[in-house]
Design an enzyme around this catalytic site. Sequence first.
Site, PDB file in Angstrom:
ATOM      1  N   LYS A  82     -12.308  33.569 -15.340  1.00  0.00           N
ATOM      2  CA  LYS A  82     -12.382  32.213 -15.880  1.00  0.00           C
ATOM      3  C   LYS A  82     -11.877  31.264 -14.795  1.00  0.00           C
ATOM      4  O   LYS A  82     -10.821  30.634 -14.932  1.00  0.00           O
ATOM      5  CB  LYS A  82     -11.532  32.094 -17.151  1.00  0.00           C
ATOM      6  CG  LYS A  82     -12.156  32.741 -18.376  1.00  0.00           C
ATOM      7  CD  LYS A  82     -13.220  31.870 -19.063  1.00  0.00           C
ATOM      8  CE  LYS A  82     -12.616  30.693 -19.765  1.00  0.00           C
ATOM      9  NZ  LYS A  82     -13.670  29.834 -20.369  1.00  0.00           N
ATOM     10  N   ASP A 142     -10.978  44.692 -21.257  1.00  0.00           N
ATOM     11  CA  ASP A 142     -10.698  45.304 -22.562  1.00  0.00           C
ATOM     12  C   ASP A 142     -11.680  44.775 -23.598  1.00  0.00           C
ATOM     13  O   ASP A 142     -12.307  45.533 -24.349  1.00  0.00           O
ATOM     14  CB  ASP A 142      -9.256  44.975 -22.961  1.00  0.00           C
ATOM     15  CG  ASP A 142      -8.885  45.553 -24.321  1.00  0.00           C
ATOM     16  OD1 ASP A 142      -9.194  46.741 -24.560  1.00  0.00           O
ATOM     17  OD2 ASP A 142      -8.306  44.817 -25.133  1.00  0.00           O
ATOM     18  N   TYR A 176      -1.484  42.126 -18.988  1.00  0.00           N
ATOM     19  CA  TYR A 176      -0.902  43.313 -19.635  1.00  0.00           C
ATOM     20  C   TYR A 176       0.485  43.633 -19.077  1.00  0.00           C
ATOM     21  O   TYR A 176       1.302  44.240 -19.762  1.00  0.00           O
ATOM     22  CB  TYR A 176      -1.803  44.536 -19.419  1.00  0.00           C
ATOM     23  CG  TYR A 176      -2.846  44.739 -20.487  1.00  0.00           C
ATOM     24  CD1 TYR A 176      -3.743  43.730 -20.800  1.00  0.00           C
ATOM     25  CD2 TYR A 176      -2.942  45.942 -21.176  1.00  0.00           C
ATOM     26  CE1 TYR A 176      -4.715  43.922 -21.766  1.00  0.00           C
ATOM     27  CE2 TYR A 176      -3.903  46.142 -22.148  1.00  0.00           C
ATOM     28  CZ  TYR A 176      -4.787  45.121 -22.432  1.00  0.00           C
ATOM     29  OH  TYR A 176      -5.747  45.319 -23.394  1.00  0.00           O
ATOM     30  N   ASP A 231     -15.420  46.637 -25.243  1.00  0.00           N
ATOM     31  CA  ASP A 231     -15.665  46.905 -26.670  1.00  0.00           C
ATOM     32  C   ASP A 231     -17.028  46.349 -27.087  1.00  0.00           C
ATOM     33  O   ASP A 231     -17.773  46.980 -27.839  1.00  0.00           O
ATOM     34  CB  ASP A 231     -14.579  46.267 -27.553  1.00  0.00           C
ATOM     35  CG  ASP A 231     -13.447  47.237 -27.878  1.00  0.00           C
ATOM     36  OD1 ASP A 231     -13.192  48.140 -27.051  1.00  0.00           O
ATOM     37  OD2 ASP A 231     -12.830  47.095 -28.951  1.00  0.00           O
ATOM     38  N   ASP A 233     -16.416  34.130 -20.900  1.00  0.00           N
ATOM     39  CA  ASP A 233     -17.015  33.782 -22.193  1.00  0.00           C
ATOM     40  C   ASP A 233     -18.539  33.868 -22.123  1.00  0.00           C
ATOM     41  O   ASP A 233     -19.197  34.399 -23.021  1.00  0.00           O
ATOM     42  CB  ASP A 233     -16.552  32.388 -22.666  1.00  0.00           C
ATOM     43  CG  ASP A 233     -16.723  31.295 -21.610  1.00  0.00           C
ATOM     44  OD1 ASP A 233     -16.966  31.616 -20.430  1.00  0.00           O
ATOM     45  OD2 ASP A 233     -16.613  30.103 -21.964  1.00  0.00           O
TER      46      ASP A 233
HETATM   47  C1  IPM Z   1      -8.244  50.288 -24.479  1.00  0.00           C
HETATM   48  C2  IPM Z   1      -7.281  50.074 -25.595  1.00  0.00           C
HETATM   49  C3  IPM Z   1      -5.880  49.891 -25.013  1.00  0.00           C
HETATM   50  C4  IPM Z   1      -5.872  48.618 -24.194  1.00  0.00           C
HETATM   51  C5  IPM Z   1      -4.723  49.898 -26.026  1.00  0.00           C
HETATM   52  C6  IPM Z   1      -4.737  51.141 -26.879  1.00  0.00           C
HETATM   53  C7  IPM Z   1      -3.395  49.737 -25.346  1.00  0.00           C
HETATM   54  O1  IPM Z   1      -7.689  48.997 -26.375  1.00  0.00           O
HETATM   55  O2  IPM Z   1      -8.042  51.223 -23.698  1.00  0.00           O
HETATM   56  O3  IPM Z   1      -9.239  49.563 -24.400  1.00  0.00           O
HETATM   57  O4  IPM Z   1      -5.710  47.511 -24.717  1.00  0.00           O
HETATM   58  O5  IPM Z   1      -6.048  48.732 -22.987  1.00  0.00           O
HETATM   59 MG    MG Z   2      -9.602  48.207 -25.852  1.00  0.00          MG
END
Ligand code: IPM
Ligand code: MG
Length: 369
Positions: A194, A251, A143, A255, A227
């Site tokens: 990884k 990240d 990042y 999710d 993975d």
């Molecule tokens: C998160 C989001 C952020 C990230 C974006 C909005 C920059 O997806 O906080 O998970 O990628 O970190």
């Molecule tokens: Mg995210």
Amino acid sequence: MTANRSILVLPGDGIGPEVMTETRRVLDWLGKRRAVKFDVAEGLCGGAALDVHGVPITDDTVRKAMEVDAVLFGAVGGPKWDKLPFEKKPERGLLRLRKEMDLFANLRPAICFPALAEASTLKTELVQGLDILIVRELTGGVYFGQPRGIERLPDGQRRGVNTQVYTTDEIRRVVRVAAELARKRKKKLCSVEKANVMESGVLWREEATKVVTSEFPDVELSHMYADNCAMQLVRNPKQFDVIVTDNLFGDILSDAAAMLTGSLGMLPSASLGARDKTGRRKALYEPVHGSAPDIVGQNLANPLAMILSAAMMLRYSFDLEAEAATIEKAVEQVLAGGIRTADIMQKGKARVSTTTMGDTLLRELDKLG
Ligand code: IPM
Ligand code: MG
């Protein structure tokens, strides 16, 4: 002698302001019923700041964020600002806060509320009772790594570059936070990278091993490739207790973990810095979901992830464990009572708006006293 706790509220874009409004009602409730008072200032971030100031966050807002006890953050981004150059995108506002406040440890708990076990896309028995914590490194890795950019090659092609980079200290400090948290839970820590293809992953694995074996001998450490971890999360998520991983893998994996709990609309997060000499740490609390442009302004958004993020703030920034637990209990009761926003709707339940979810939650809070 309790000085008021200071909070900077940054609702941001999209559904951010809608879910923040409901969260502020919960803070007001705490003031009235539990005498927990906050000094609340509000600011702009993301597209909201771009529209007014031409930048995704102003220096002044960043300065305020550094001064307060905690930042409550909604969401940023939306189609209106998608075509902007990278440095101006709404997301840069959030990334700048994370970096300048040095919020290296991002806690993303994925807890499946009993009433929502059936709302998950996974089989009920796989997620029932799920309680895992992802600790994501938040200020390093690909990042922020240099070099980065898009360049023009002599032959006319373009070349996009990002750099995955970690130092021993960056790895150690986040592994320490994760191991400390594991110690208070089931004492199981899974470090994810990884190492089979990346040197930064090899270093991550070595440093994680050193930290845990020398400082946390009571914590059981395992390692997993990212993975495989993604696969294991949907195959058998309850094998995990605490997962620690880098910025990008964290990240993605968070999710995936969110969906195990029924909806991205349920997942809160805390981003923490190091403790200073007085024990205080900079902190930002935000839901894991984004600005959800598709449902903005329709009173449809689920405010629970934002409200649960405020509960995390009470716990981690203000040591108000009882108040945090009360809010979490109220959320559980609301769900048990069959109240659902669209994202967690199930057959036979009552589908309500953002504001009605807020009303119902406040009524549950009143019952809990
Ligand atoms: C998160 C989001 C952020 C990230 C974006 C909005 C920059 O997806 O906080 O998970 O990628 O970190
Ligand atoms: Mg995210």
